[in-house]
Design an enzyme around this catalytic site. Sequence first.
Site, PDB file in Angstrom:
ATOM      1  N   THR B 186       0.723  -1.328  -0.109  1.00  0.00           N
ATOM      2  CA  THR B 186       0.074  -0.098   0.014  1.00  0.00           C
ATOM      3  C   THR B 186       0.803   1.067  -0.253  1.00  0.00           C
ATOM      4  OG1 THR B 186      -1.407  -1.494   1.372  1.00  0.00           O
ATOM      5  CG2 THR B 186      -1.997   0.890   1.059  1.00  0.00           C
ATOM      6  N   ARG B 214      -9.121 -11.640  -4.607  1.00  0.00           N
ATOM      7  CA  ARG B 214      -9.102 -11.272  -3.132  1.00  0.00           C
ATOM      8  C   ARG B 214      -9.070  -9.860  -3.057  1.00  0.00           C
ATOM      9  NH1 ARG B 214      -5.086  -7.984   0.112  1.00  0.00           N
ATOM     10  NH2 ARG B 214      -5.041  -8.647   1.928  1.00  0.00           N
ATOM     11  N   GLY B 216      -8.832  -6.595  -0.304  1.00  0.00           N
ATOM     12  CA  GLY B 216      -8.132  -6.271   1.100  1.00  0.00           C
ATOM     13  C   GLY B 216      -8.819  -5.138   2.014  1.00  0.00           C
ATOM     14  N   THR B 236      -1.995   0.639   6.331  1.00  0.00           N
ATOM     15  CA  THR B 236      -1.329  -0.341   5.698  1.00  0.00           C
ATOM     16  C   THR B 236      -0.857  -1.536   6.605  1.00  0.00           C
ATOM     17  OG1 THR B 236       0.673  -0.651   4.442  1.00  0.00           O
ATOM     18  CG2 THR B 236       0.667   1.380   5.997  1.00  0.00           C
ATOM     19  N   GLY B 239      -4.040  -6.948   5.342  1.00  0.00           N
ATOM     20  CA  GLY B 239      -5.345  -6.257   5.234  1.00  0.00           C
ATOM     21  C   GLY B 239      -6.336  -7.130   5.931  1.00  0.00           C
TER      22      GLY B 239
END
Lengths: 334, 315
Positions: B186, B214, B216, B236, B239
């Site tokens: 991130t 997926r 997060g 960050t 997730g």
Amino acid sequence: MGGWAIAVHGGAGVDPNLPAERQEEAKQLLTRCLNIGISALRSSLPAIDVVELVVRYHSPFSVRELESDPLFNSGRGSALTANGTVEMEASIMDGDGRRCGAVSGISTVKNPISLARLVMDKSPHSYLAFSGAEEFAKQQGVEMVDNDYFITEDNVGMLKLAKEANTILYDYRIPITGLESCAASVESPIHMNGLPISVYAPETVGCVVVDGQGRCAAATSTGGLMNKMTGRIGDSPLIGAGTYAGELCGVSCTGEGEAIIRGTLARDVAAVMEYKELGLQDAVDYVIKKRLDKGFAGLIAVSNKGEVAYGFNCNGMFRGCATEDGFMEVGIWE
Amino acid sequence: MGWAIALHGGAGDIPKDLPPELREPREACLRYCLKMGIDALKAQKSPLDVVELVVRELENNPYFNAGRGSVLTSNGIVEMEACIMDGITKNCGAVSGLTTVVNAISLARLVMEKTPHIYLAFEGAEAFAREQGVETMDSSHFITPRNIERLKQAKEANKVQVDYNTRPIPKDDKPPAPSGDSQLGTVGCVAVDSYGHLATATSTGGLVNKMVGRIGDTPIIGAGTYANKLCAVSATGQGEAIIRATVARDVAALMEYKGLSLKEAADYVIEESAPRGTTGLIAVSATGEVTMPFNTTGMFRACATEDGHSELAIW
């Protein structure tokens, strides 16, 4: 205090002109859902299993399963996107440990809530969507159906109505004065998710439970918004928005998805209990009153003390509640 | 009072002996982006514009896990997601599952401003991108050799745990990151102007070797991204942990409901709510404070406030 409690909802935002038979049918369905949950609780099934069970039973798109029941042979299928396709989503959360699972963009899985449960239990992630989620479903061997299982004549008709209504009212943030000549808004000036209430049909179901051990859980499942853009994700699969469960409570929301997301409604009920030390009903009232600035929504909640509560700021919410001491109630209006 | 800005390039198990060829380009990018953000705030750009332009720059840098340089899914492709939120109105936009959009954060902003929705994903989001005429590139543009290598290493480390069909993976047992920075996640930016208006933006490629599809914490309002009248937050790290702990919302909720200060609220979330080794966040308050706590080994970060304080650090 203490003991189990359960609440179910079948969506918020109800046509005030809903015919009496439809109202009665809805209440009977809610009662059956409660009874299924109550039986499970009496057999000591944990909260997380109970919410999944009840949502599977209740989902409008699984109503076809009840074909043998004369009351429910009008399976409505799922909401359709602007393209006429199906994109269902769901989430589930276990307050004991705050584990969660969610799915979006589901079109061939019969029970999205159970797929969400599998994401929680059998994958390293919390949220899977679209083709990745469908692939996971195949690997897990869940029951799959053809896409058109969820597409009914009723819903195709409703999509058409929604498109007609939306060509006039696409941006529901714009005030609707001056539209009195529009037939749709003359019949029903109340709007929900951008549609006149006579056209709008709640698409979401949810269940919250606290079991005999004081464990809370929540589950929410939906077809989304009729005529939504393809790929649009609403509040139902978003932990903290449409669904939340922690040590103190379990919450499931329904209504205008975008407003629920902005208000992080489900999490806020729990946060207000944790950080402001409000009781369940006060927390629910607080959130409904203060966290929905421009939007309409409702929610159901249970606390780890065996209490149950609900609240909504829109025109009606299909709901039912029951507690271990024998209290039971289903309702639609205020 | 006064403006403040913070940005991050991901929290994780960043080894202290990170070689210069990996450390220096990221520090340079953070420094450059911080200056860009400061100049924009001084030029009276809205915080929403500021966080978008900073995150665009971070997305374009191949050393961070967003945009070009995103980590790869188990299928060897990128699936990018992003989220932006305006504190005053609480308007927000989010996107997931992007494979060709050069700047996911800008698409998230368009979802917020040009649709009645908040969140668009996968094919629907890509279709919207084409309608809006945003810049797209073939998905190979986003894939870097380093990420191909990271994916390879992750697959090798996961070999013993790969069959999740037959037994559940204990959620808290993550395989150790082989190269030390493959857990990197991130980029984000938070900003407040001198009027107290707040905004946040987060963008990511997600988790290396993640399952296709997926999603997060980044695009989930209240998890990785949140802003209201009190503060703006971008998180960050891992997730799944950030989602469970509703990290970004909790910082604001602690301020609002418990009267904690920005720093107290952020520290509480990092130390008490999110498990050790999983989370970092940056946050600014309406009164111009800034904080950047993390419970991982490190977090690439930088911040500055109007009174002249500025900071750039990794550990």
